[in-house]
Design a protein around this motif. Structure first.
Motif, PDB file in Angstrom:
ATOM      1  N   ASP C 246      -2.487  -5.094   3.613  1.00  0.00           N
ATOM      2  CA  ASP C 246      -3.154  -4.315   2.612  1.00  0.00           C
ATOM      3  C   ASP C 246      -2.795  -3.257   2.278  1.00  0.00           C
ATOM      4  O   ASP C 246      -3.573  -2.357   1.684  1.00  0.00           O
ATOM      5  N   GLN C 247      -1.515  -2.945   2.333  1.00  0.00           N
ATOM      6  CA  GLN C 247      -0.690  -1.838   1.714  1.00  0.00           C
ATOM      7  C   GLN C 247       0.100  -2.404   0.507  1.00  0.00           C
ATOM      8  O   GLN C 247       0.796  -1.539   0.004  1.00  0.00           O
ATOM      9  N   LEU C 248       0.058  -3.551   0.094  1.00  0.00           N
ATOM     10  CA  LEU C 248       0.784  -4.000  -0.816  1.00  0.00           C
ATOM     11  C   LEU C 248       0.382  -3.608  -2.287  1.00  0.00           C
ATOM     12  O   LEU C 248       1.444  -3.329  -3.128  1.00  0.00           O
ATOM     13  N   GLY C 249      -0.804  -2.594  -2.326  1.00  0.00           N
ATOM     14  CA  GLY C 249      -0.984  -1.995  -3.609  1.00  0.00           C
ATOM     15  C   GLY C 249       0.038  -0.649  -3.401  1.00  0.00           C
ATOM     16  O   GLY C 249       0.404  -0.355  -4.697  1.00  0.00           O
ATOM     17  N   GLU C 252       3.026  -0.861  -5.817  1.00  0.00           N
ATOM     18  CA  GLU C 252       2.951  -0.549  -7.260  1.00  0.00           C
ATOM     19  C   GLU C 252       3.826   0.648  -7.505  1.00  0.00           C
ATOM     20  O   GLU C 252       3.571   1.481  -6.883  1.00  0.00           O
ATOM     21  N   GLU C 255       2.588   4.137  -7.278  1.00  0.00           N
ATOM     22  CA  GLU C 255       1.833   4.874  -6.214  1.00  0.00           C
ATOM     23  C   GLU C 255       2.591   5.436  -5.101  1.00  0.00           C
ATOM     24  O   GLU C 255       3.789   5.154  -4.966  1.00  0.00           O
ATOM     25  N   ASN C 260      -2.332   6.724  -1.952  1.00  0.00           N
ATOM     26  CA  ASN C 260      -2.655   5.312  -2.032  1.00  0.00           C
ATOM     27  C   ASN C 260      -4.030   4.934  -1.649  1.00  0.00           C
ATOM     28  O   ASN C 260      -4.585   4.046  -2.285  1.00  0.00           O
ATOM     29  N   ALA C 407       1.058 -11.548  -6.020  1.00  0.00           N
ATOM     30  CA  ALA C 407       1.477  -9.862  -5.552  1.00  0.00           C
ATOM     31  C   ALA C 407       2.648  -9.874  -5.249  1.00  0.00           C
ATOM     32  O   ALA C 407       3.703  -8.700  -5.411  1.00  0.00           O
ATOM     33  N   LYS C 410       6.853 -11.064  -7.943  1.00  0.00           N
ATOM     34  CA  LYS C 410       7.678 -10.199  -8.915  1.00  0.00           C
ATOM     35  C   LYS C 410       8.597  -9.602  -8.228  1.00  0.00           C
ATOM     36  O   LYS C 410       9.673  -9.184  -8.897  1.00  0.00           O
TER      37      LYS C 410
ATOM     38  N   ASN D 249      -7.218  -8.848   1.577  1.00  0.00           N
ATOM     39  CA  ASN D 249      -7.444  -7.486   1.291  1.00  0.00           C
ATOM     40  C   ASN D 249      -5.968  -6.938   0.973  1.00  0.00           C
ATOM     41  O   ASN D 249      -5.068  -6.751   1.954  1.00  0.00           O
ATOM     42  N   LEU D 250      -5.521  -6.610  -0.342  1.00  0.00           N
ATOM     43  CA  LEU D 250      -4.267  -6.193  -0.710  1.00  0.00           C
ATOM     44  C   LEU D 250      -4.028  -4.568  -0.826  1.00  0.00           C
ATOM     45  O   LEU D 250      -3.476  -4.207  -1.276  1.00  0.00           O
ATOM     46  N   GLY D 251      -5.394  -3.876  -0.365  1.00  0.00           N
ATOM     47  CA  GLY D 251      -5.396  -2.410  -0.321  1.00  0.00           C
ATOM     48  C   GLY D 251      -5.918  -2.029  -1.610  1.00  0.00           C
ATOM     49  O   GLY D 251      -6.679  -2.967  -2.259  1.00  0.00           O
ATOM     50  N   LYS D 253      -5.336  -0.523  -4.565  1.00  0.00           N
ATOM     51  CA  LYS D 253      -5.083  -1.082  -5.712  1.00  0.00           C
ATOM     52  C   LYS D 253      -4.537  -2.612  -5.863  1.00  0.00           C
ATOM     53  O   LYS D 253      -3.412  -2.979  -5.351  1.00  0.00           O
TER      54      LYS D 253
END
Lengths: 484, 378, 484, 378
Positions: C246-249, C252, C255, C260, C407, C410, D249-251, D253
């Motif tokens: 859940d911290q994959l965002g 990016e 961020e 975040n 996700a 890349k 749930n990837l956070g 963003k």
């Protein structure tokens, strides 16, 4: 030997050469074309099925069982350590071989020469030797067996030559359809197939002319090419009732045939059904089939034929249903013209597609009478389905199965089997879902089969190296009512 | 060179895998000044050297493009010159795991054959293990040795030209595992026992015929091997195909499809919703190849497809179906017979997972066993 | 015999009895519970792996190889024509057997008595006799083998005892994942699994402590239960980097860790990651693992534990991510507490669920410091992924694979393999479709494997009668760039 | 009675199949005055007699209901009392086709066993063919004869108690086909040759072990049989399952899913679109049974399901997985772990065609051959 065991004029036979199978109709002085050779089968008439023949010139010559079992085992090496990778082990060049052939050398002699001129043959193990000999024999010997067509051979033939025409139906799957459907003499079968009549033929064989078959057909005429191959007594066809798919709406109780297609004129409806009937006289009159359509027609053939065909028929057919599907239309066209146009029975696939099949369309003067007969036939089937509950529903077709399945399912009596074949699993899962919700079936199964053949030879037993990836999928089950 | 680890840049002398399109690859030993012909056009090696692995390269005449891949043992297996029948991915994977190979393992192989298994073993036992591979066919032993040198794994592999069945392995240390791919494996089992660790040494024998398996199992049992098991491992490929099964025309009054969630529009009022079918999803004329693999359905027309699609859908040189005739490609009945005229039939594309038409029916039987020679008493 | 080949204190071992496998940690005077018997493994310490043991009272006793190979072949009948269907052929009643057992009769003696009291035994064929003996021996003899855990045994153990916990991963599929991913020492692996660390362990074994593993984990802490079983040198864990799904965002580029989660306080973020770090000291300090979590915990156990656990942690954890998924949470909880709470290593499934595992939650006073470390760890992994392209992506998890796959894809270098496992084919077909459109991969395959075991016995060779219906599906391929 | 043809009404003395629920059936010989217990409650035979086949019947205490089916040979195979190992649907189907059985065929079977094959043969050769079946076990021969009489096919079947291996078939006419299911089939081949039509008589031998196949093939070859082929035929069952794989749930963003057509809503803005999951589609707690078969996903809650669903989803007496333990039902990881709290995860149900966990790995090898004794010369 019983008279049924010998090859007769007018019968359909299968010529088996190596793994390849070809269907022909036997006639005196009719030339047959196999592996680029033309010859006559006259010698085979009156001889038993199962015999093996060599081609000598234009004629065929019976091979005695002794000749057949000519399986040389020679002195062989123990392993292949001495054999290097090169192509120089064969001293005979392709030109040499051609020269031998043009000198009229018999195939067996050529194979013998190949062995003598191979430097590595003696060093090969006996197994490699046998493999080598078999390969060379299949190539250079013009030897074939004459077999009585049966479901297995026909299914193999279609699957090898045009799997998609036969919707990829594999032998074990076909066997399971017949069993799961509880096909037997005397029952009422409702079925739809688009595998050129193979499934229909297999069902008819197991019913032996007793009972009823309602065949829903997608095109203007039912496709029954493969049925001819069985050499059925003509009486078998009396049990057959054709009904067009696009008239299923007409089966709804309140519809009458006239009001069925409000946006089309009645005459148009009849036109659409015309081809259906053009075959009927043949079926009901019980006269012998004088032409043989060849299921192995190549694509180029098919196109040639359907193009010509379409031009001639353009006026007659007003709906474009079979447009852009020359494949299926080809089948139609063929079925259509059966009994009207004599065709060469030995049309070949691929290179041999230039045999100039001529055909002309016969304009029927009894158009109105036929329309009437067609309407009556529709009514007959409708009454049959409404008055007699069906004992089984069998489907194996190229369409989305669900709409057809749901349309036909209601005509089944309770406690009866149904079987739907599809090359893909997803459409069957849709049917499965519908069934689970409709509440009128139990014992629902979606299955797939692994068919594995084995090579059983001394010291060399193993499953075959190649295998079919899938035989398609079957949905089976039993109807129930919720009456208590 | 990816036979061990990865490097980014393609160097002179590297062996690269040229990816030509679906099921079509070739290996290429790079050397300045050379030009190689491919079915997509010619490749000048100097254009390749210095590029990054994974890059796309247009061929000289701009006829097409290829991708250049680092050779892994798995890609090599698909591209090596066959000097013998070789083992493939599924079997090699199971063998590697069952022999418990890992970095540092010392393993024996006989015969070397085309080196398909050797490369996979070397990769797994690196950096500090060793593979002793034996081949009774001299020419093959020499060629294998060259390959290993070319591929930068010769420090991990020792090739011996030796008839193991007659003379044994001739080594005076014990090893973790022995892999046999021999015509008479049972004759090698006693030799293998001499060099295997007695505290859980692993053996695997690959044989195409059941008779070989029967003798090998008997010999393993009588020599005190335990946990003798025999497996077959067959891989089935699926393709993603968007199949257009024609929606049947049931006449004006279509029968209602009560419980179906899929909408069932009346085929006759046909506001030509999909009357031209869906481009890029046709499956026709592909059956001849057997191993059809049409790129998954998109609604983009074929012309607008990204370049790579071309490669992926090209099936001309399908290596899965060598026997398949190219000439005859019967049309696929279920493939997109679109009724353009009057549009009185609707076709719903269905995304299907379709097994390839043909699959390997047999590669060989894998027999595994463990050697524990344990002290008796308590 | 090398010192690595003997059983040592503190090591994880597998006890194999018949087909069943159990994982235990060996400690002097620690009782082990197997098939309703409690006993000590003390005798086995210092003895080689692979030895076979009998339970005698509370202790175990080494079985000599001679005793082991006690495969009686007796005089048998030729076929079963004389054997009728009844259950009266065994004269010994269940009560008789119980009486024998309570008298302390050894299992072997009981089997012997059963044979003597069977009227049909002598009439059975030798094969049926062997079958009968094996069945009775497995039932009445308390004999097991001590094995060193390896990937095969662990995979079998999980698959037999809780296939769903192990997302149904079958041995051949696991083998293929490792090979297709080209796992080797020294590479950079990016992976996500939800099979309790089995796949991670297998990967770590093949990397031998060299290279990098970035483990994306779905719950608050990475699940590494199975990893412990391998008895790896503690240094292997230095290569491991955990990163929460859940911290994959946060990966990016634009961020930063602070910005975040704008709607969550920074402290909350850290809290969520706490469990992740509670394990870290264990991994990095290299101290010996003093507790063993048991992957075979029964469901009831799991519930008990997680309930208690949740109550204690309720304040600490503010997000409800692992709610309603006691199964996974169980794994978490276990991983969480590893190194803090000593647990009985022999907790058994089913009936044995009342062994009273006590646990307490240790409130950590260094909360703030840990939060800081956690944030640093996230940044480290982010920098790693951004600066070092990964050599492979491996996924085998219970989630929809596509979002995770896209996700992570890349971060792969070009010309690198990727492998995605799923128990169902449909989600992989989605990934396949995405790949074909994204244009950055070649050699894409979706495969399934048939694993078939054979019984190879004289005159009785055949494939096993039961077989796994599916080993799940694999998507494999190679990345490419479109740089020219 | 559906062993031959169909009849609508259930009669006294009929054998009916009671369909109790998924994979759970039993056969019932109807007789006025009898009451039979089933797992769904008791059935009074008098309540059944006179009803129509296919009807639904509530059990006496109204505990549940059953369906009453006409026995076909295929249903009988699933419900007959096992006196021996029996052959099942897939093998029987292939045998029937390969032996070219049809109305009028005269066929020999040895041994009779539990009569599973006999019923299928009798159905296919009716009304004018004949099955001669041989059984060396006297008790079994007697019981089979009773069954055939009960099932109205005794006019089509002659049962002989005879040891064929020792004494041959003892018949003085020729037959179209011979089916062997014997421990030493090769010893019966020469006997079979004597009674087979020499103009294409068919033989099939079923054997579980490869050694039996090897000897049989050798014997068939040496006796002049042709087209000798050996097959295996395994059936794999699929179930329609609506699987809920949790959406990760990837956070905050989430990474954009460019090319995917499926919408990818941000898990965190989560207006609890599906936060309670979809009732009736949970797959949890089913894995223990192996052969899971959950009725296909609908969005109707379980309570609102039609009655039959109950039966179809009941897996308690799965006959596919006799070894499966009922006690331990580990939770299915992928089964609907729905995050109710804060709703920060979305689950998309996927309709999957899932193979059953277990499948038959082997039934037996089927060896087929044809006998042509043909005149030589031309």
């Amino acid at each position: 030997m019983a008279s049924t065991d010998v090859i007769k004029q007018g019968q359909n036979v299968i010529l088996k050469k190596g793994k390849s199978l070809r269907l022909y109709q036997v006639w005196r002085k009719r030339r047959v074309h196999l592996d680029k050779k033309h010859f006559f089968l006259d010698e085979a008439i009156g001889k038993p099925y199962g015999t093996t023949w060599d081609v000598h010139g234009q004629n065929v010559c019976l091979v005695t069982p002794d000749e057949e079992r000519d399986e040389d085992v020679r002195e062989g090496g123990t392993d292949n350590r001495g054999i290097n990778d090169d192509t120089r082990s064969q001293k005979l060049s392709d030109e040499d071989i051609k020269a031998l052939k043009s000198k009229g050398q018999h195939g067996a002699a050529i194979v013998e020469q190949l062995v003598e001129n191979s430097t590595s043959f003696k060093e090969k193990t006996v197994y490699s030797q046998a493999k080598y000999l078999k390969k060379k024999r299949d190539k250079h010997l013009m030897r074939f067996q004459i077999l009585r067509p049966n479901t297995i051979l026909l299914c193999e033939m279609y699957l090898m030559r045009a799997p998609s025409k036969n919707i990829h139906l594999r032998i074990d799957t076909l066997a399971q359809i017949l069993t799961a459907a509880n096909i037997q003499s005397g029952i009422n079968v409702m079925m739809m197939e688009t595998c050129q009549g193979l499934l229909l033929g297999a069902i008819m064989e197991r019913m032996a002319g007793k009972g009823t078959v309602v065949q829903i057909h997608s095109e203007s005429a039912p496709v029954r090419l493969a049925v001819e191959a069985y050499n059925f007594p003509s009486s078998y066809k009396d049990t057959l009732h054709a009904f067009p798919l696009d008239q299923l709406g007409f089966l709804e109780p309140k519809e009458s045939v006239e009001s069925n297609n409000p946006e089309q004129s009645t005459s148009e409806v009849s036109d659409r059904l015309q081809a259906c009937k053009t075959e009927e006289p043949q079926a009901t009159n019980g006269k012998s089939v004088e032409s043989k359509d060849c299921p192995q027609c190549s694509e180029s053939d098919a196109k040639e034929r359907s193009v010509g065909h379409r031009t001639q028929k353009e006026e007659e057919r007003s709906n474009g249903e079979e447009e852009n599907d020359s494949n299926v239309e080809d089948c139609d066209a063929a079925a259509d013209d059966a009994g009207m146009v004599a065709m060469e029975a030995d049309c070949q696939s691929g290179e041999g597609g230039t045999q100039g099949q001529k055909r002309k369309f016969q304009v029927n003067p009894e158009k109105e009478a036929r329309k009437q007969r067609r309407r009556e036939s529709l009514c007959r089937v409708r009454d049959l389905l409404h008055n007699t509950k069906m004992d089984v529903l069998v489907m194996a077709c190229r369409f989305q199965p669900l709409p057809i399945f749901t349309a036909l399912f209601k005509f089944l009596a309770p406690s009866r089997p149904f079987v739907v074949y599809c090359h893909y699993i997803e459409p069957l899962m849709e049917c499965n879902e519908w069934l689970r919700n409709c509440n009128n079936a139990v014992n629902i199964r979606v299955t797939e089969t692994w068919l594995r053949e084995y090579q059983v030879l001394p010291e060399r037993t193993h499953p075959n190296v190649n295998m079919s990836g899938t035989g398609g999928y079957l949905l089976t089950g039993t109807t129930v009512s919720n009456e208590t | 060179m990816g036979f061990l680890g990865y490097s980014d840049v393609i160097c002179d002398g590297d062996k690269a895998i040229v990816y030509l399109g679906y099921n079509s690859m070739m290996s290429l030993k790079l050397s300045h000044g050379t030009v190689t012909q491919t079915k997509r056009g010619a490749l000048r090696h100097s254009d390749i050297i210095g590029k990054k692995y994974g890059c796309r390269l247009s061929t000289l005449s701009d006829k097409g493009y290829v991708h250049l891949l680092q050779p892994t043992p798995e890609l090599w297996t698909l591209n090596l010159p066959h000097r013998t029948q070789i083992l493939y991915f599924a079997d090699i994977s199971l063998i590697t795991l069952q022999l418990e190979l890992k970095p540092g393992s010392v393993v024996v192989e006989s015969g070397t054959g085309s080196g398909s298994v050797s490369h996979a073993f070397a990769r797994t036992i690196a950096p500090n293990g060793h593979l002793h591979t034996f081949e009774f066919h001299e020419q093959r032993a020499v060629k294998a040795r060259e390959d290993f040198k070319d591929h930068g794994i010769s420090h991990l592999v020792t090739v011996a030209h030796r008839d193991v069945l007659e003379h044994g392995f001739g080594i005076d240390f014990t090893v973790d595992a022995v892999f046999l791919d021999l015509p008479c494996p049972w004759r090698a089992v006693s030799h293998a026992k001499k060099i295997l660790k007695t505290s859980g040494g692993k053996i695997c024998s690959f044989s195409p015929c059941i008779e070989q398996v029967q003798r090998t199992c008997e010999e393993l049992g009588s020599l005190g091997f335990s946990d003798i098991s025999t497996f077959e491992c067959l891989q089935r490929n699926y393709e993603h195909r968007t199949v257009i099964l024609p929606y049947p025309n049931l006449g004006t009054k279509t029968v209602s499809r009560d419980d179906s969630k899929q909408a069932s529009p009346n085929p006759d009022d046909s506001s030509s919703l999909q009357d031209t079918g869906i481009p890029g999803t046709s499956t026709e004329a592909r059956q001849g190849d057997g191993a059809t693999d049409i790129a998954s359905g998109t609604t983009t027309p074929e012309a607008g497809k990204p370049l790579d699609r071309q490669g992926e859908t090209d099936r001309e040189e399908s290596d899965r179906n060598e026997g398949g005739s190219q000439a005859k490609r019967p049309k696929l009945c279920e493939g997109a017979p679109q009724d353009n005229k009057k549009g009185n039939s609707l076709n719903y594309p269905t995304k299907c997972a379709v097994p390839w038409k043909d699959m390997p029916g047999h590669t060989g039987f894998l027999t595994f066993a463990t050697l524990y020679i344990l002290p008796g008493g308590s």
